[in-house]
Design a protein around this motif. Sequence first.
Motif, PDB file in Angstrom:
ATOM      1  N   GLY A  61      21.104 -25.290  -8.913  1.00 56.22           N
ATOM      2  CA  GLY A  61      21.569 -24.072  -8.254  1.00 56.22           C
ATOM      3  C   GLY A  61      20.646 -22.896  -8.492  1.00 56.22           C
ATOM      4  N   LEU A  62      20.149 -22.743  -9.727  1.00 56.41           N
ATOM      5  CA  LEU A  62      19.232 -21.654 -10.049  1.00 56.41           C
ATOM      6  C   LEU A  62      17.930 -21.791  -9.262  1.00 56.41           C
ATOM      7  N   ALA A  63      17.442 -23.029  -9.140  1.00 55.85           N
ATOM      8  CA  ALA A  63      16.214 -23.264  -8.375  1.00 55.85           C
ATOM      9  C   ALA A  63      16.411 -22.920  -6.899  1.00 55.85           C
ATOM     10  N   GLY A  68      15.484 -19.377  -2.308  1.00 49.51           N
ATOM     11  CA  GLY A  68      16.069 -18.650  -1.187  1.00 49.51           C
ATOM     12  C   GLY A  68      15.737 -17.171  -1.216  1.00 49.51           C
ATOM     13  N   PHE A  69      15.883 -16.525  -2.368  1.00 49.63           N
ATOM     14  CA  PHE A  69      15.594 -15.090  -2.451  1.00 49.63           C
ATOM     15  C   PHE A  69      14.092 -14.811  -2.362  1.00 49.63           C
ATOM     16  N   TYR A  70      13.269 -15.740  -2.848  1.00 43.43           N
ATOM     17  CA  TYR A  70      11.819 -15.565  -2.719  1.00 43.43           C
ATOM     18  C   TYR A  70      11.397 -15.626  -1.255  1.00 43.43           C
ATOM     19  N   ALA A  71      12.050 -16.523  -0.482  1.00 43.91           N
ATOM     20  CA  ALA A  71      11.748 -16.597   0.948  1.00 43.91           C
ATOM     21  C   ALA A  71      12.153 -15.306   1.660  1.00 43.91           C
ATOM     22  N   ASN A  73      12.387 -12.221   0.060  1.00 40.28           N
ATOM     23  CA  ASN A  73      11.579 -11.117  -0.452  1.00 40.28           C
ATOM     24  C   ASN A  73      10.721 -11.648  -1.592  1.00 40.28           C
ATOM     25  N   ALA A  74       9.411 -11.643  -1.398  1.00 40.44           N
ATOM     26  CA  ALA A  74       8.491 -12.210  -2.377  1.00 40.44           C
ATOM     27  C   ALA A  74       8.531 -11.470  -3.707  1.00 40.44           C
ATOM     28  N   ARG A  75       9.013 -10.235  -3.714  1.00 41.80           N
ATOM     29  CA  ARG A  75       9.084  -9.480  -4.969  1.00 41.80           C
ATOM     30  C   ARG A  75      10.097 -10.067  -5.953  1.00 41.80           C
ATOM     31  N   PHE A  76      10.993 -10.934  -5.451  1.00 41.28           N
ATOM     32  CA  PHE A  76      12.030 -11.486  -6.315  1.00 41.28           C
ATOM     33  C   PHE A  76      11.424 -12.244  -7.492  1.00 41.28           C
ATOM     34  N   LEU A  77      10.366 -13.001  -7.256  1.00 43.69           N
ATOM     35  CA  LEU A  77       9.731 -13.778  -8.317  1.00 43.69           C
ATOM     36  C   LEU A  77       8.493 -13.080  -8.885  1.00 43.69           C
ATOM     37  N   SER A  78       8.396 -11.782  -8.696  1.00 38.95           N
ATOM     38  CA  SER A  78       7.295 -11.050  -9.314  1.00 38.95           C
ATOM     39  C   SER A  78       7.507 -10.992 -10.821  1.00 38.95           C
ATOM     40  N   SER A  79       6.427 -10.782 -11.537  1.00 36.33           N
ATOM     41  CA  SER A  79       6.505 -10.713 -12.989  1.00 36.33           C
ATOM     42  C   SER A  79       7.447  -9.597 -13.438  1.00 36.33           C
ATOM     43  N   ARG A  80       7.364  -8.461 -12.782  1.00 32.22           N
ATOM     44  CA  ARG A  80       8.192  -7.327 -13.169  1.00 32.22           C
ATOM     45  C   ARG A  80       9.675  -7.620 -12.965  1.00 32.22           C
ATOM     46  N   ASN A  81      10.024  -8.267 -11.856  1.00 32.40           N
ATOM     47  CA  ASN A  81      11.431  -8.548 -11.577  1.00 32.40           C
ATOM     48  C   ASN A  81      11.992  -9.591 -12.534  1.00 32.40           C
ATOM     49  N   ILE A  82      11.188 -10.584 -12.883  1.00 34.68           N
ATOM     50  CA  ILE A  82      11.653 -11.599 -13.838  1.00 34.68           C
ATOM     51  C   ILE A  82      11.922 -10.966 -15.197  1.00 34.68           C
ATOM     52  N   VAL A  83      11.046 -10.068 -15.626  1.00 34.63           N
ATOM     53  CA  VAL A  83      11.265  -9.371 -16.898  1.00 34.63           C
ATOM     54  C   VAL A  83      12.558  -8.562 -16.840  1.00 34.63           C
ATOM     55  N   SER A  84      12.784  -7.881 -15.733  1.00 41.64           N
ATOM     56  CA  SER A  84      13.997  -7.070 -15.587  1.00 41.64           C
ATOM     57  C   SER A  84      15.244  -7.945 -15.577  1.00 41.64           C
ATOM     58  N   ILE A  85      15.188  -9.094 -14.899  1.00 43.50           N
ATOM     59  CA  ILE A  85      16.338 -10.003 -14.849  1.00 43.50           C
ATOM     60  C   ILE A  85      16.724 -10.440 -16.251  1.00 43.50           C
ATOM     61  N   THR A  86      15.743 -10.866 -17.030  1.00 43.36           N
ATOM     62  CA  THR A  86      16.043 -11.342 -18.378  1.00 43.36           C
ATOM     63  C   THR A  86      16.522 -10.211 -19.277  1.00 43.36           C
ATOM     64  N   GLN A  87      15.906  -9.043 -19.156  1.00 40.91           N
ATOM     65  CA  GLN A  87      16.275  -7.916 -20.021  1.00 40.91           C
ATOM     66  C   GLN A  87      17.717  -7.485 -19.787  1.00 40.91           C
ATOM     67  N   SER A 388      20.132  -9.433  -8.586  1.00 39.88           N
ATOM     68  CA  SER A 388      18.802  -8.894  -8.301  1.00 39.88           C
ATOM     69  C   SER A 388      18.369  -9.225  -6.881  1.00 39.88           C
ATOM     70  N   GLY A 389      18.597 -10.470  -6.463  1.00 41.51           N
ATOM     71  CA  GLY A 389      18.193 -10.873  -5.117  1.00 41.51           C
ATOM     72  C   GLY A 389      18.928 -10.113  -4.036  1.00 41.51           C
ATOM     73  N   LEU A 390      20.234  -9.909  -4.222  1.00 37.94           N
ATOM     74  CA  LEU A 390      21.012  -9.167  -3.227  1.00 37.94           C
ATOM     75  C   LEU A 390      20.618  -7.691  -3.205  1.00 37.94           C
ATOM     76  N   ASN A 391      20.291  -7.144  -4.367  1.00 37.55           N
ATOM     77  CA  ASN A 391      19.834  -5.750  -4.406  1.00 37.55           C
ATOM     78  C   ASN A 391      18.510  -5.586  -3.664  1.00 37.55           C
ATOM     79  N   LEU A 392      17.590  -6.523  -3.855  1.00 40.17           N
ATOM     80  CA  LEU A 392      16.314  -6.461  -3.148  1.00 40.17           C
ATOM     81  C   LEU A 392      16.501  -6.624  -1.646  1.00 40.17           C
ATOM     82  N   ALA A 393      17.541  -7.394  -1.265  1.00 37.66           N
ATOM     83  CA  ALA A 393      17.815  -7.601   0.158  1.00 37.66           C
ATOM     84  C   ALA A 393      18.604  -6.440   0.766  1.00 37.66           C
TER      85      ALA A 393
END
Length: 428
Positions: A61-63, A68-71, A73-87, A388-393
């Motif tokens: 499900g996570l994959a 889906g969110f990367y398709a 908005n490519a920013r979803f899997l950016s380094s900055r967004n991944i750091v923010s998700i985990t934080q 995060s994905g819905l916010n970017l969308a």
Amino acid sequence: MSDTGTEASEDRAEAEPEATAVAADLADERLLQSKGLSGWLQMQVNRLRSGDLGNLPVIIGLAVICIGFYAENARFLSSRNIVSITQYAAPIGIIALGIVLVLLLGQIDLSVGSVSGMAAAVMAVLMVNQGYSTLVGMLAGILVGVAVGAFYGLLFTWIGVPSFVFSLAGLLGFQGVLLLVLGENGTINLPSDSYLLEFTRFSFVTGWQSYALVALLVLGFLGSQYRSSVKRRAAGLGTPWWPMVLARAALLGGGLGFLTYYVNIDRGFSYLWILFVVLVMFADFALRRTVWGRHVFAVGGNVEAARRSGIKVNRVFMSVFVLTSTLAALGGLLAAGLQTSVSQASGTTDTNLTAIAAAVIGGTSLFGGRGSAYSALLGILVLQAITSGLNLAGVESEVRFMVTGAVLLIAVAIDSVSRRARSSSGRG
């Protein structure tokens, strides 16, 4: 003839223990010895057929969510967004870890959000209004969680009040205490020079330290497998197939190494996230490797059977309720540091629902006795990724609640189906 028959009988008698051991080894998956790659694959297939899905559904499900969110908005899997998700996932993830523990007993705690907000309010008042240090404020907040857990344990073990009832009362009562502690202002801003804010918002692991942590994780995994093999061999049980163990270690090291390199492009993993992962690993070790952990699973599986086997059931319940409320308080303190303030909205219903949903979505059964500390980590990653994905969308918050509810329903449905499959296959 008689001598020959006697010798044959003795040979059969000597062979019987070995045959019995082999039969037991093959009859119980926990004793199974993988015979090469084909044996390992067959073991995995047997697990899936019997309904033992483990963390597979949430990982898939996570994959799917990430793709889906990367398709979109490519920013979803950016380094900055991944750091923010985990934080931002860490504080509620710590609260969800406590929910995992109480769900393993087949109980529930609906007040973790209110407890987290109340603990944060106590800390803020002591730090800002009373002038105490950050350390004193945090210790007082954590002690609030300990006291609440002990009170819940007494209500459950001595009086017999159901956990749903007293935690629902706590949800309402402690939210009132939060409002009372904050007073008329309703919001307290934490000091900008507090090391709690420094730790939660601005401290990151980068450079060689991050790769050293990856190496320690891989070495820890190999050491755990070696220790397990030595004990199983001494007990005459099957041992793991070491080429597969080494392949898993290489996959773990390679995956974490690449992820570490990728997040280091931005800020690296936050210390807050590292703390959460360490707590998850410690809880996993306690649940799988200690007597207390085995007792938790035993009580969650069948309380009466655990009691008759000599387990101090009340002590197990007391310890878990205390840990759940303590982790809720700790999560509330860290969330306050991340948000730089405590307000009347701290620890609201959204916190409760997110923490409980994370534990269930991560794979912890609502029926008790099945789950893992890693359920909290995987579940909160799923929910934070959705947010995060819905916010970017640019999707409104009401859609997020509906999507979260749908994901939770799917997770519970999968758990129910796998539970029936385990029951029909004789695994319980």
